[in-house]
Motif scaffolding. Structure first.
Motif, PDB file in Angstrom:
ATOM      1  N   SER A  54     -13.903  40.882  24.532  1.00 58.94           N
ATOM      2  CA  SER A  54     -14.298  39.626  23.876  1.00 58.94           C
ATOM      3  C   SER A  54     -13.077  38.797  23.488  1.00 58.94           C
ATOM      4  O   SER A  54     -12.963  38.333  22.344  1.00 58.94           O
ATOM      5  N   LEU A  55     -12.196  38.612  24.429  1.00 59.73           N
ATOM      6  CA  LEU A  55     -10.941  37.912  24.147  1.00 59.73           C
ATOM      7  C   LEU A  55     -11.189  36.457  23.780  1.00 59.73           C
ATOM      8  O   LEU A  55     -12.109  35.800  24.300  1.00 59.73           O
ATOM      9  N   LYS A  56     -10.346  35.965  22.878  1.00 54.54           N
ATOM     10  CA  LYS A  56     -10.428  34.593  22.381  1.00 54.54           C
ATOM     11  C   LYS A  56      -9.112  33.882  22.659  1.00 54.54           C
ATOM     12  O   LYS A  56      -8.068  34.537  22.789  1.00 54.54           O
ATOM     13  N   PRO A  57      -9.119  32.563  22.714  1.00 54.04           N
ATOM     14  CA  PRO A  57      -7.860  31.833  22.925  1.00 54.04           C
ATOM     15  C   PRO A  57      -6.794  32.191  21.885  1.00 54.04           C
ATOM     16  O   PRO A  57      -5.598  32.226  22.213  1.00 54.04           O
ATOM     17  N   THR A 112      -2.769  35.626  28.224  1.00 56.23           N
ATOM     18  CA  THR A 112      -3.193  34.247  28.022  1.00 56.23           C
ATOM     19  C   THR A 112      -4.701  34.168  28.201  1.00 56.23           C
ATOM     20  O   THR A 112      -5.230  34.592  29.232  1.00 56.23           O
ATOM     21  N   VAL A 113      -5.377  33.629  27.172  1.00 51.53           N
ATOM     22  CA  VAL A 113      -6.825  33.500  27.198  1.00 51.53           C
ATOM     23  C   VAL A 113      -7.164  32.015  27.208  1.00 51.53           C
ATOM     24  O   VAL A 113      -6.850  31.297  26.264  1.00 51.53           O
ATOM     25  N   SER A 114      -7.784  31.571  28.280  1.00 53.37           N
ATOM     26  CA  SER A 114      -8.132  30.152  28.392  1.00 53.37           C
ATOM     27  C   SER A 114      -9.521  29.912  27.832  1.00 53.37           C
ATOM     28  O   SER A 114     -10.403  30.770  27.896  1.00 53.37           O
ATOM     29  N   VAL A 150      -8.949  41.957  14.918  1.00 55.80           N
ATOM     30  CA  VAL A 150      -9.241  42.599  16.204  1.00 55.80           C
ATOM     31  C   VAL A 150     -10.213  43.769  16.066  1.00 55.80           C
ATOM     32  O   VAL A 150     -10.629  44.350  17.076  1.00 55.80           O
ATOM     33  N   LYS A 151     -10.565  44.119  14.832  1.00 56.06           N
ATOM     34  CA  LYS A 151     -11.504  45.236  14.631  1.00 56.06           C
ATOM     35  C   LYS A 151     -12.824  44.950  15.328  1.00 56.06           C
ATOM     36  O   LYS A 151     -13.371  43.860  15.230  1.00 56.06           O
ATOM     37  N   GLY A 152     -13.314  45.932  16.056  1.00 57.34           N
ATOM     38  CA  GLY A 152     -14.563  45.779  16.794  1.00 57.34           C
ATOM     39  C   GLY A 152     -14.394  45.180  18.173  1.00 57.34           C
ATOM     40  O   GLY A 152     -15.329  45.209  18.978  1.00 57.34           O
ATOM     41  N   ASP A 196     -13.557  37.524  28.268  1.00 61.74           N
ATOM     42  CA  ASP A 196     -13.152  38.547  29.240  1.00 61.74           C
ATOM     43  C   ASP A 196     -12.475  39.724  28.539  1.00 61.74           C
ATOM     44  O   ASP A 196     -12.227  39.698  27.323  1.00 61.74           O
ATOM     45  N   SER A 197     -12.165  40.735  29.344  1.00 63.43           N
ATOM     46  CA  SER A 197     -11.494  41.941  28.848  1.00 63.43           C
ATOM     47  C   SER A 197     -10.204  42.184  29.615  1.00 63.43           C
ATOM     48  O   SER A 197     -10.048  41.760  30.773  1.00 63.43           O
ATOM     49  N   LEU A 198      -9.280  42.869  28.963  1.00 65.90           N
ATOM     50  CA  LEU A 198      -8.030  43.314  29.570  1.00 65.90           C
ATOM     51  C   LEU A 198      -7.676  44.662  28.970  1.00 65.90           C
ATOM     52  O   LEU A 198      -7.997  44.927  27.802  1.00 65.90           O
ATOM     53  N   ARG A 199      -6.980  45.484  29.743  1.00 65.35           N
ATOM     54  CA  ARG A 199      -6.448  46.730  29.201  1.00 65.35           C
ATOM     55  C   ARG A 199      -4.947  46.750  29.421  1.00 65.35           C
ATOM     56  O   ARG A 199      -4.483  46.680  30.556  1.00 65.35           O
ATOM     57  N   LEU A 200      -4.226  46.835  28.329  1.00 68.33           N
ATOM     58  CA  LEU A 200      -2.772  46.969  28.380  1.00 68.33           C
ATOM     59  C   LEU A 200      -2.398  48.445  28.377  1.00 68.33           C
ATOM     60  O   LEU A 200      -3.069  49.260  27.737  1.00 68.33           O
ATOM     61  N   SER A 201      -1.316  48.752  29.081  1.00 66.97           N
ATOM     62  CA  SER A 201      -0.802  50.114  29.109  1.00 66.97           C
ATOM     63  C   SER A 201       0.656  50.108  28.689  1.00 66.97           C
ATOM     64  O   SER A 201       1.379  49.139  28.930  1.00 66.97           O
TER      65      SER A 201
END
Length: 123
Positions: free
Chosen positions: A85-88, A120-122, A64-66, A16-21
């Protein structure tokens, strides 16, 4: 002084994806660079990405590059971290940071910090 407030964390699944601000307030004209760091349970805080407030040049930690992209909107005094492309292993508290002087590399020398936002990435 400079104040930083992060938002956008949450619980997501692998891929999944997330955007932090991170909204910057106070003496924003003093800000030279912005960065994101993260700290997983039982581990030291580590550098994730940084951006020059003036030029927009960006710098990333290798893992985290890419996948992650740091950006800024100076008109809104906001810096973002788009995480794809989040990973645990990306699970951590993510901190926004700011520096007012060009000392050291882009992974060090930050004087101002936010309170952090949990990602948190499950699996």
């Amino acid at each position: 002084h400079v104040q930083l407030v992060e938002s956008g964390g949450g619980l997501v699944q692998t891929g999944d994806s997330l955007r932090l601000s991170c909204v910057v307030s106070g003496r924003t004209s003093n800000v030279y660079g912005m960065a994101w760091f993260r700290q997983a349970p039982g581990q030291e805080r580590e550098f994730v990405a940084a951006i020059s407030r003036s030029s927009g040049s960006t710098y990333y930690e290798d893992s985290v590059k890419g996948r992650f992209t740091i950006s800024r909107d100076n008109a809104k005094n906001t810096v973002y971290l788009q995480m794809n492309s989040l990973k645990p292993e990306d699970t951590a508290v993510y901190y926004c940071a700011a520096k007012s002087v060009a000392l050291g590399g882009w992974d060090t020398g930050y004087a101002y910090w936010g309170q952090g936002t949990q990602v948190t990435v499950s699996s």
